[in-house]
Design an enzyme around this catalytic site. Structure first.
Site, PDB file in Angstrom:
ATOM      1  N   ASP A  69       0.840  -1.188   0.000  1.00  0.00           N
ATOM      2  CA  ASP A  69       0.000   0.000   0.000  1.00  0.00           C
ATOM      3  C   ASP A  69       0.881   1.246   0.000  1.00  0.00           C
ATOM      4  OD1 ASP A  69      -2.268   1.857   0.787  1.00  0.00           O
ATOM      5  OD2 ASP A  69      -3.308  -0.059   0.933  1.00  0.00           O
ATOM      6  N   HIS A  98      -3.735   6.077   3.548  1.00  0.00           N
ATOM      7  CA  HIS A  98      -4.388   4.874   3.029  1.00  0.00           C
ATOM      8  C   HIS A  98      -3.723   3.598   3.553  1.00  0.00           C
ATOM      9  CE1 HIS A  98      -5.824   1.966  -0.035  1.00  0.00           C
ATOM     10  NE2 HIS A  98      -6.828   2.806  -0.225  1.00  0.00           N
ATOM     11  N   SER A 147     -11.040  -0.926  -0.729  1.00  0.00           N
ATOM     12  CA  SER A 147      -9.752  -0.884  -0.032  1.00  0.00           C
ATOM     13  C   SER A 147      -9.930  -1.180   1.446  1.00  0.00           C
ATOM     14  CB  SER A 147      -9.109   0.498  -0.176  1.00  0.00           C
ATOM     15  OG  SER A 147      -8.491   0.661  -1.418  1.00  0.00           O
TER      16      SER A 147
END
Length: 779
Positions: free
Chosen positions: A151, A225, A560
């Site tokens: 990620d 994220h 996600s």
């Protein structure tokens, strides 16, 4: 025409040709893939150096010297994946693709990134209390299972990565913490690894004239994220967590005592792509070598054939080495046939809601009230109301201004008012910034028709309520009906026990798979809307420069966010069943899933219509049942290779996935691939017989078949009873589907097969379609 003008025109024409004629020497970055690295033992440093030198020698034979090859190659894949990534021109790439030892050459393709209540909703706790029979207790909270996350990196200072109460790092771990600059990451017994891979991104950046700086040489998360997804999968218990005072509770991941490792392969967007294949492959290979048990990847791109999908190829090598790969289905819903990451060895996850909402109410001057959602701080008393379409500047269209795009709102029409903006084209929070810049005091964000009832609680910069499409149309109708429209927006309230839940998120990508519709994708759905987890303090919650707020935890929505929920659950199952294969773990999750909500009615889509397996796959995950599924549908590496054979791949093509020639078996068909779901996408006038084999992983017993046939189909199973006398015993059955006379199947029809011994209910979805692709838009 005078003679003095002609040379000037010829010169201009020559310059035009130079500027517009393709230049074969233009360079791009490529992955030269040479198959699997064949080694039964752990390679020595000398072995690795030898592989790298072989790459230099190979490329050097085309570039003229090994020195030029060393300059061109920026990754040498040496352990599980044999190949390298290099900067080449198109002619060089084409020539090396024909080299005897080269399987294929791929362009370094960019991909996209696809977010405390959820674990209560999934039954691992009840009102914050961990019950004795919780899977958490059985799995010792995932203790010593290692989750690798590909990620945007990690914010190591987050309390979600505290190692308090954890013992020594597992001896199988071979990774490390990479810290090359002052912004480096420090690891501990929880966050046991952090590495970054930026060379593929840098190579792509050079081709468009973008330079990378020192901020690209760190595994630190600058976007939030990566921290969010990693903490969702394996974050520690953190009491007193909230987002701007909302959703207060204890944050935790699916496997709170698992060890976690961050592999930073995603960077700031470059031509709308954040994660480049060369970096992702390097991250996958590193994760396998480091000793992870689970790879979680909340990223993907447009679905392509497996032979051209480096994400699928890299994942195959992970699964071949016993590592389960979980990935997100994509955020291109609710359009059909948009699901990505569709390889059968990847566990593909869709997104759905949970039973918590951050409610914000809109009250109109006509006494009508609508329930929306938000994370904005504070409410707003009754104020003048205007639609963005009516507040446009003189030089733009209503179609642009209704979206509240930059520069489209007239301050003289907006000042002091609440503005109704329509969702689409720009980020939801940035629309509020445009309202602020034009002098507005509040925003009602109304969905477009496509997004229907799918709402997201965002950290808006001004009092805001995000409402559904239907409610938005009523608000706009009210504005048109009166000369002085007014509205108020309530403060946000956290509401629990919402019914119905789960509901499929509108953004979650839908099947069928455009690559191989005989594999029903996505596989499963999990919470992916308004999920609270760790965040990066290097950026604002809105990721806008205007926004100076910082928060260590944040809500995010997307597949996600659902992907790491499944990653955490897989880690729990792995802790209880360390010998189970990746296919067995997936089967346990799929065959125990549910398709009903907390009202005990069929799960809904964001449109309020019934959702189908093309949205949720096998259904919504139930971790407490997955630990004891009774029977599993297992698969070995040979089964996946047989699957590729059945797709018609040649022996040479299959070498992309294996390090040695593979002889395809005769008579193997795709319908016999031992997948937990059953899809027959080209069902015509003749019966189809499907073969499956189940393995007993529970106590001895007798399982009887229960069938719910798809509309227009007769279904028979042989035998109707499976008798198991021992753990590990296998039984094969055949399922025959016969079209009913007079019934025309035009779209997908669904049914199910359940094997039950009275305690276990092993459910497989049955999906049948005529395969008339012209009707795909109505699936």
């Amino acid at each position: 025409m005078g003679p003095s003008v002609l040379p000037l025109l010829l010169l201009s024409f020559s310059i035009f040709l130079l500027l517009h004629t393709p230049i074969h020497g233009a360079q791009k970055s490529y992955i030269v893939y040479m198959g699997a690295y064949s080694s039964a033992l752990e390679p020595t440093e000398a072995d690795l150096e030898s592989v790298t030198n072989s790459h230099y020698n190979l490329l050097g034979s085309y570039l003229g010297s090994t020195e030029k090859a060393e300059s061109a190659i920026f990754y040498s894949y040496q352990r599980y994946i044999n190949g390298f990534a290099a900067t080449l021109d198109e002619k060089q790439a084409s020539e090396i693709a024909n080299a005897p030892n080269v399987v294929s050459v791929f362009e370094n393709t960019g991909r996209n990134l696809h977010t405390t209540r959820s674990w209560d909703f999934l039954g691992l706790e009840r009102d914050g209390q961990i019950l004795d029979q919780s899977l958490w207790n059985k799995a010792k909270f995932g203790e010593d299972v290692i989750i690798g996350n590909l990620d945007t990196g990690v914010w190591p200072e987050s309390k979600s990565f505290s190692d308090e109460g954890l013992g020594p790092i597992p001896s199988k771990w071979k990774g490390y913490c990479q810290s090359d600059n002052k912004d480096g990451v420090h690891c501990n017994r929880k966050l046991i690894g952090a590495r970054y891979f930026n060379k593929g991104y840098a190579a792509a950046a050079r081709t468009v004239g973008v330079k990378i700086n020192e901020t690209f040489f760190t595994a630190r998360d600058h976007s939030g994220h990566g921290s969010h997804t990693l903490s969702t999968a394996g974050g520690s218990f953190v009491p007193g967590t909230n987002v701007f005072g909302y959703g207060n509770g204890t944050a935790k991941g699916g496997s709170p005592k698992a060890r976690v490792a961050a592999y930073k392969v995603c960077w700031p967007p470059l031509n709308s792509s954040e994660c480049f294949d060369a970096d992702v492959i390097a991250g996958i290979e590193a994760a396998i070598s480091d000793g992870v048990d689970v790879i979680s990847m909340s990223l993907g791109g447009k679905p392509v054939d497996f032979l051209r999908d480096m994400l699928a190829i890299g994942s195959f090598h992970a699964v071949k080495n016993g590592v389960t790969v979980i990935s997100s289905a994509g955020n291109d819903g609710p359009e059909p046939a948009t699901v990505s990451n569709v390889a059968p060895w990847i566990l593909t996850v869709g997104a759905s809601t949970m039973d918590r909402e951050f409610a914000s109410y809109v009250s109109l001057g006509n006494k009508r009230q609508f329930k929306g959602t938000s994370l904005s701080t504070g409410g707003l008393a009754s104020s003048p109301l205007v639609s963005a379409a009516d507040a446009r500047t003189s030089n733009v269209s209503g179609a642009d201004s209704e979206l509240c795009l930059p520069g489209t709102l007239d301050p003289s029409k907006v000042k002091g008012k609440i503005v109704v903006c329509i969702r689409g084209q720009s980020a939801r929070v940035s629309k509020g910034l445009q309202v602020i810049l034009a002098g507005g005091v509040g925003m009602i964000l109304a969905n477009n028709r496509l997004n229907g009832n799918g709402l997201s609680a965002d950290p808006h910069l001004l009092p805001t309520s995000h409402i559904s499409y239907d409610d938005g149309q009523l608000v706009l109708a009210y504005i048109s009906s009166t000369k002085n429209p007014e509205a108020s927006i309530s403060t946000v309230k956290t509401e629990l026990g919402i019914e119905p839940a789960p509901i499929m998120a509108s953004f979650s990508s839908r099947g069928p798979s455009t690559v191989e519709p005989e594999i029903l994708k996505p596989d499963i759905t999990a919470p992916g809307v308004n999920v609270i987890a760790a965040f990066s303090e290097a950026t604002s919650p809105s990721e806008l420069d205007f926004d100076k707020r910082r928060s260590s935890y944040m809500t995010m929505s997307g597949t996600s966010m659902s992907c790491p929920h499944i990653s955490g659950i897989v880690a729990l199952l792995k802790a209880v069943h360390p010998q189970w294969s990746p296919a067995a773990l997936r089967s346990a999750i799929m065959t125990t899933a549910k398709t009903r909500d907390n009202n005990q009615t069929t799960m809904l889509d964001a449109t309020n219509l019934k959702a189908t397996p093309l949205a949720y796959g096998a259904g919504h995950v139930q971790p407490k049942l997955a630990v004891d599924p009774g029977l599993i549908y297992d698969l070995l590496v040979e089964d996946y290779l047989n699957f590729l054979c059945a797709r018609g791949y040649s022996a040479s093509s299959i070498t992309i996935f294996t390090d040695q020639p593979y002889k395809c078996p005769k008579g193997f068909h795709l319908v016999d691939f031992n997948y937990p779901s059953i899809a027959v996408p080209y069902f015509q006038e003749t019966p189809v017989t499907v073969t499956r084999t189940v393995t007993n992983v529970g106590s001895p017993g007798s399982y009887d078949a229960r069938i719910k046939a798809p509309a227009g189909v007769s279904v028979a199973v042989e035998p109707e009873t499976l008798e198991f006398k021992a753990i590990g015993e296998k039984k094969t059955y055949k399922l025959t589907l016969t079209p009913r006379a007079g019934y025309n199947i035009t779209n997908y029809e669904f049914g199910e097969l359940i094997w039950s011994d009275g305690k276990h209910f092993v459910r497989s979805t049955i999906a049948v379609s005529s395969g008339q692709k012209k009707n795909i838009t109505s699936y």
